[in-house]
Design an enzyme around this catalytic site. Sequence first.
Site, PDB file in Angstrom:
ATOM      1  CG  ASP A  15      79.370 -30.269 -51.474  1.00 58.08           C
ATOM      2  OD1 ASP A  15      79.466 -31.288 -52.171  1.00 58.08           O
ATOM      3  OD2 ASP A  15      79.291 -29.117 -51.959  1.00 58.08           O
ATOM      4  CE  LYS A 113      78.684 -30.005 -55.155  1.00 57.86           C
ATOM      5  NZ  LYS A 113      79.160 -28.701 -54.712  1.00 57.86           N
ATOM      6  CB  CYS A 158      76.097 -27.113 -52.500  1.00 58.65           C
ATOM      7  SG  CYS A 158      77.584 -26.204 -53.012  1.00 58.65           S
TER       8      CYS A 158
END
Length: 212
Positions: A15, A113, A158
């Site tokens: 990310d 995601k 994450c």
Amino acid sequence: MTIDIRPTDALLVIDLQNDFCPGGALAVSEGDQIVPLVNRLAQQFAHVILTQDWHPTGHISFASTHPGTKPFASIEVPYGPQTLWPDHCIQHSNGAAFHPALDVPHAELILRKGFRREIDSYSAFLENDHFTPTGLAGYLRERGLKRLFLCGLAYDYCVRHSAIGGTALGFECLVVEDATRAVALPGSIEDTNAALAEKNIRRISSADLLTS
């Protein structure tokens, strides 16, 4: 200690998107500062995978979806407690785009995601119900990739959940700690350190991997 990179290793970049960098909707302090280091690390690996938070409007994790709530509060949803966040990484927005300085042209996969409106996804392997798979494990197994080095944003969410999720599915996961940054909510870094230690997930330095 230098770690030799094997043909069955992969770098998993979590990310590294505009909304998680300074100026973004859910900015992680110094998030942009890891980009040059991630680029250098990626050059050491034949196999690199990028993940991308990819939320629809009205996502369950957004405080704006729940009237009367504020970002960083916690609510109960069908799969358990959910931290509420500012609207971020909206599909096709500039905030959802990768940081412009990220330079990994040989990345083999971009795994999106968090695109299901009714469930959040911290882990690159499982949605937050800890049941619905993203498909990453199957991809890695079919490619014969066994050991994963994780970097990116954010360390305490994450990256943490991806390392734990990957370990639970039989992959060896190592976190390149100086190539991450944390959201740093109260206690979140300490909780992450303890959670990784409990699962015997090693935290290493980029110096253990870089050959020059």
